[in-house]
Scaffold this active site. Structure first.
Site, PDB file in Angstrom:
ATOM      1  N   ASP A  49       6.186 -58.013 -23.490  1.00 35.35           N
ATOM      2  CA  ASP A  49       5.397 -57.698 -24.685  1.00 35.35           C
ATOM      3  C   ASP A  49       4.963 -56.241 -24.641  1.00 35.35           C
ATOM      4  OD1 ASP A  49       3.719 -58.771 -27.059  1.00 35.35           O
ATOM      5  OD2 ASP A  49       2.286 -57.631 -25.856  1.00 35.35           O
ATOM      6  N   TYR A  54       0.907 -48.534 -27.781  1.00 34.26           N
ATOM      7  CA  TYR A  54       0.507 -48.533 -26.377  1.00 34.26           C
ATOM      8  C   TYR A  54       0.857 -47.181 -25.760  1.00 34.26           C
ATOM      9  CZ  TYR A  54      -0.197 -53.597 -26.666  1.00 34.26           C
ATOM     10  OH  TYR A  54      -0.636 -54.858 -26.998  1.00 34.26           O
ATOM     11  N   HIS A 128       0.442 -56.354 -35.616  1.00 33.31           N
ATOM     12  CA  HIS A 128      -0.494 -56.182 -34.524  1.00 33.31           C
ATOM     13  C   HIS A 128      -1.905 -56.711 -34.819  1.00 33.31           C
ATOM     14  CE1 HIS A 128      -0.943 -53.408 -30.772  1.00 33.31           C
ATOM     15  NE2 HIS A 128      -1.689 -54.483 -30.650  1.00 33.31           N
ATOM     16  N   ASN A 159      -3.746 -61.760 -33.594  1.00 31.70           N
ATOM     17  CA  ASN A 159      -5.159 -61.714 -33.993  1.00 31.70           C
ATOM     18  C   ASN A 159      -5.372 -62.352 -35.365  1.00 31.70           C
ATOM     19  OD1 ASN A 159      -6.075 -60.048 -31.629  1.00 31.70           O
ATOM     20  ND2 ASN A 159      -4.627 -58.610 -32.534  1.00 31.70           N
ATOM     21  N   SER A 208      -4.638 -60.958 -22.962  1.00 34.93           N
ATOM     22  CA  SER A 208      -5.784 -60.881 -22.053  1.00 34.93           C
ATOM     23  C   SER A 208      -6.095 -62.264 -21.471  1.00 34.93           C
ATOM     24  CB  SER A 208      -7.014 -60.306 -22.769  1.00 34.93           C
ATOM     25  OG  SER A 208      -8.013 -59.930 -21.854  1.00 34.93           O
TER      26      SER A 208
END
Length: 286
Positions: A49, A54, A128, A159, A208
């Site tokens: 991923d 990033y 994203h 999200n 996470s």
């Protein structure tokens, strides 16, 4: 390694979150970062991923995608089985983070990601994060258009809540294969979204998965029940945490971040760790 499904692709049950290779303070050198990716592949990881955003800052936008591409090119034929999941919709302003979910931007971002990653199409392209300035259905329509144009093979969202998942399903159709939300022992607010994904056959990628805790001692202090089970089994608290994730549903594919080869090797071993019903009950109640 135990296998799971994302759309019509089979992947190892534990993926690699490549973000720390580009964004972590004191990030590894290019060669060391490539070695982390190679260690993941050696351990059976076949999902990586990444995201265009990033990077340390705006000036090196795309750093992580380029790094992942370099690592895969240098690995050999085994890299052909790897599903690269990237994302678009986050922008950078200096070292800060902004959003742009407009169709025009997503098209440009996807094309740039494809140039960095190489190949004929992106395996899994994820939106994203919702952009409050752009209607959700417009962003989802943009994802559908990327599939129709042959730029991406599969689509994911990140999200997102249950209502947004359903709108995405209606607009994107069968090309929508995954949802990536924050989920960890200390952050279970996406439990409804996980259950919704399980009910509709969508892969759920917890980001996470350790709750942002990277030191074993710190994770043990924030999740003592997980540390206790780890002690009983003689494995790391990270392995127990990932095994708990995998036990939530067979659609779950956690993507722990790693910046050291030893970290992803340990995480990958969690794919074959089996927790008893009693242990899972303790962890679910923790």
């Amino acid at each position: 390694m135990q296998q799971r499904r994302i759309g019509d692709v089979t992947v190892g049950a534990v993926g690699l979150g490549a973000m720390p290779l580009s964004t972590k303070d004191g990030r590894p050198s290019h060669d060391d970062a490539v070695a982390v990716v190679h260690a993941a592949l050696d351990a059976g990881v076949t999902l990586i991923d990444t995201a265009d955003a990033y990077a340390r800052d705006e000036a090196e936008f795309g750093h992580n995608e380029s790094l992942v591409a370099d690592a895969l090119r240098g690995y050999g034929s085994g890299a052909h089985d790897v599903l690269v999941a990237t994302k678009g919709g986050h922008t950078r302003r200096g070292t800060g983070w902004d959003l742009d979910g407009t169709p025009g931007y997503l098209r440009r971002a996807c094309e740039a990601s494809l140039r960095r990653l190489g190949g004929d199409a992106i395996g899994l392209y994820q939106f994203h994060r919702p952009d409050a300035a752009t209607p959700w259905d417009e962003s989802m329509g943009a994802l559908r258009s990327l599939v129709d144009a042959g730029l991406v093979r599969m689509v994911g969202i990140s999200n997102a809540d249950v209502a947004q998942i359903d709108i995405a399903r209606a607009i994107v159709g069968d090309a929508l294969v995954s949802v990536q939300n924050q989920f960890s022992p200390g952050w279970r607010s996406s439990a409804d979204e996980l259950a919704h994904c399980a009910g509709h056959g969508l892969a759920f990628l917890p980001w996470s998965p350790f709750g942002g805790v990277t030191a074993a001692g710190s994770l043990a202090s924030t999740a003592p029940a997980f540390a206790a089970v780890a002690s009983e089994l003689g494995v790391s608290v990270y392995q127990v945490t990932l095994a708990w994730h995998l036990a939530q549903s067979d659609v779950v594919v956690p993507i722990p971040g790693a910046s050291q080869a030893s970290s992803i090797q340990d995480c990958a071993a969690a794919a074959d760790l089996r927790l008893t019903a009693a242990q899972l009950a303790r962890l679910d109640a923790a």
